[in-house]
Design an enzyme around this catalytic site. Structure first.
Site, mmCIF file in Angstrom:
data_model
loop_
_atom_site.group_PDB
_atom_site.id
_atom_site.type_symbol
_atom_site.label_atom_id
_atom_site.label_comp_id
_atom_site.label_asym_id
_atom_site.label_seq_id
_atom_site.Cartn_x
_atom_site.Cartn_y
_atom_site.Cartn_z
ATOM 1 N N ASP A 1 0.855 -1.200 0.000
ATOM 2 C CA ASP A 1 0.000 0.000 0.000
ATOM 3 C C ASP A 1 0.889 1.247 0.000
ATOM 4 O O ASP A 1 2.044 1.196 0.406
ATOM 5 C CB ASP A 1 -0.920 0.026 1.229
ATOM 6 N N LYS B 1 -11.390 -4.738 -6.793
ATOM 7 C CA LYS B 1 -12.507 -3.797 -6.713
ATOM 8 C C LYS B 1 -12.648 -3.072 -8.051
ATOM 9 O O LYS B 1 -11.653 -2.709 -8.674
ATOM 10 C CB LYS B 1 -12.223 -2.781 -5.605
HETATM 11 N N1 SAM Z 1 -8.408 -3.714 1.683
HETATM 12 C C1 SAM Z 1 -8.060 -2.717 2.669
HETATM 13 C C2 SAM Z 1 -8.457 -3.255 4.025
HETATM 14 O O1 SAM Z 1 -9.173 -4.230 4.061
HETATM 15 O O2 SAM Z 1 -8.028 -2.705 5.027
HETATM 16 C C3 SAM Z 1 -8.722 -1.382 2.400
HETATM 17 C C4 SAM Z 1 -8.170 -0.715 1.181
HETATM 18 S S1 SAM Z 1 -8.659 0.951 1.049
HETATM 19 C C5 SAM Z 1 -10.316 0.817 0.551
HETATM 20 C C6 SAM Z 1 -7.872 1.482 -0.410
HETATM 21 C C7 SAM Z 1 -6.373 1.584 -0.294
HETATM 22 O O3 SAM Z 1 -5.851 1.790 -1.612
HETATM 23 C C8 SAM Z 1 -5.877 2.763 0.535
HETATM 24 O O4 SAM Z 1 -5.197 2.285 1.668
HETATM 25 C C9 SAM Z 1 -4.910 3.488 -0.402
HETATM 26 O O5 SAM Z 1 -3.733 3.937 0.243
HETATM 27 C C10 SAM Z 1 -4.586 2.395 -1.419
HETATM 28 N N2 SAM Z 1 -4.058 2.899 -2.688
HETATM 29 C C11 SAM Z 1 -4.625 3.807 -3.516
HETATM 30 N N3 SAM Z 1 -3.816 4.019 -4.570
HETATM 31 C C12 SAM Z 1 -2.729 3.216 -4.414
HETATM 32 C C13 SAM Z 1 -1.542 3.000 -5.168
HETATM 33 N N4 SAM Z 1 -1.323 3.641 -6.307
HETATM 34 N N5 SAM Z 1 -0.627 2.110 -4.717
HETATM 35 C C14 SAM Z 1 -0.835 1.459 -3.535
HETATM 36 N N6 SAM Z 1 -1.942 1.637 -2.772
HETATM 37 C C15 SAM Z 1 -2.871 2.503 -3.210
#
Ligand code: SAM
Length: 383
Positions: free
Chosen positions: A120, A212
């Site tokens: 992440d 997703k």
């Molecule tokens: N599945 C996780 C959980 O169960 O705790 C929740 C994920 S949350 C909905 C979405 C995540 O996508 C965020 O933590 C955000 O930092 C990450 N994210 C968004 N763009 C990203 C990228 N380019 N690379 C890595 N992570 C990314």
């Protein structure tokens, strides 16, 4: 999950805190597993966009600790949920539910040779048996980091794919939503492509990819593209995902890279140049076709709207539509419903407060300024 969040009336938000999950998203993965038996035979997994880590928690508890959820824990959950919704005591519900389980089912069943790598942009608090990486999944430099984390002992810096591929790649990636639907859908689709291209480097034939998606205008085209490298592509909406949200999850099974295919971020899977013939394996009327180039990359031809019309009228075909499934037991909570709670109910703290939330600096600045909006002129002049 902040205590003052507008989500606080949501049943899954509360249940997550009671059951020790870092985020309510855990239930989305658990309900997907209930429907698709995702973890069957799985030992090596990559969790993309994993913070704060509730999906990784599910992986850790199922694979490392051998706990049973999904289909295996279905009966127990069904009983618990019913009793919980009826307002019966949680403990009573749990002990009662164990009665329906066989002796064998109550035993944890840890797996051998488990490897879980979670990535992440945000830092993640440690989890048992999970290697966490802070990296951007859209950046090519993340591939070597991921490969090294998967096989630290045998890592070859020149390798572009995993020597010991993984069974499952999951991605819950979401951008900071702006509310501008088209923009949000576009950014989300870029995250999905990045996740897919990382998955192509590490998945073993037959492997699964779950990600997703935001359901937008051209989402069926995306499904058809996924159908190029997976035998089965289905879309699912877990009961814990709000009906009002455009999110859903694409569940791709049976990874089947075309012969000669080599995953590469230099030539990622995506739109390519014109190709001669539509690929029959993608179904009648599909406007996506594929070709494996000499260097092993896949080129896609996404066709055009005009071709769609021609196919629709002359052949009677249509774009390939992925089957859509609502998943999660019907007796499970409805994430759009409001449940009445006992007056003496105590609100619990989040299981894992965010380690470095984007709003942290704003809160610090507000504190320094002396309150919600800083000090008023009147307050300042009194000093
Ligand atoms: N599945 C996780 C959980 O169960 O705790 C929740 C994920 S949350 C909905 C979405 C995540 O996508 C965020 O933590 C955000 O930092 C990450 N994210 C968004 N763009 C990203 C990228 N380019 N690379 C890595 N992570 C990314």
């Amino acid at each position: 999950m902040g205590k003052s969040s507008k989500d606080k009336r949501d049943a899954y938000y509360r249940l997550a805190k009671e059951e020790g999950w870092r985020a309510r998203s855990a239930y989305k993965l658990l309900q997907l597993d209930e429907e698709f038996n995702l973890f069957e035979g799985v030992t090596r997994v990559v969790d993309l966009c994993a913070a704060p880590g509730s999906w990784s928690q599910v992986l850790s508890r199922v694979l490392i600790k051998g706990e049973r959820f999904g289909r295996a824990g279905w009966e127990e959950k069904q009983q618990n949920t019913r009793r919980y919704a009826l307002g019966l005591d949680k403990k009573e519900a749990t002990s009662d539910a164990t009665k329906v389980k066989t002796a064998d089912e109550t035993q944890p069943n840890p797996r051998e040779g488990v490897r879980i790598v979670s990535i992440d942009l945000q830092p993640m608090s440690p989890l048992e048996g999970v290697t966490t990486l802070r990296a951007d999944i859209t950046h090519p430099s993340t591939i070597p980091l991921m490969l090294k984390a998967l096989d630290p002992e045998t890592y070859d810096p020149k390798a572009t794919s995993a020597p010991h591929p993984v069974d499952l790649v999951i991605s819950d990636g979401a951008p900071d939503v702006t509310g501008l639907h088209d923009l949000d859908i576009y950014v989300q689709s870029q995250l999905l492509w990045a996740a897919l291209n990382l998955a192509l480097c590490v998945l073993k034939p037959g492997g699964k990819f779950v990600a997703k998606i935001f359901r937008g205008k051209d989402v069926d085209l995306l499904f058809a593209q996924l159908k190029i490298v997976f035998e089965r592509v289905r879309v699912a909406k877990p009961r814990s995902s709000r009906a009002s949200s455009i999110e859903a999850f694409v569940v791709c099974e049976g990874f089947c890279p075309p012969e000669g295919f080599k995953a590469s971020l230099d030539t990622p899977l995506g739109a390519g140049t014109q190709l001669p013939t539509p690929d029959k394996s993608l179904g009648k009327g599909s406007r996506v076709s594929r070709k494996v180039r000499e260097d092993g990359a896949i080129e896609l031809d996404l066709g055009s709207e005009e071709e769609d019309v021609a196919e629709d009228t002359e052949e009677g075909g249509a774009r390939w539509i992925a089957p859509f499934l609502a998943c999660g037991d019907l007796s499970a909570y409805d994430s759009d419903a409001t449940y009445h709670l006992p007056k003496d109910r105590v609100s619990l703290d989040p299981v894992q407060p965010p380690t470095a939330p984007p709003y942290k600096r704003a809160l610090e600045m507000r504190k320094l300024a002396g309150g919600a909006y800083g000090k008023t002129k009147g307050q300042q002049s009194k000093q």
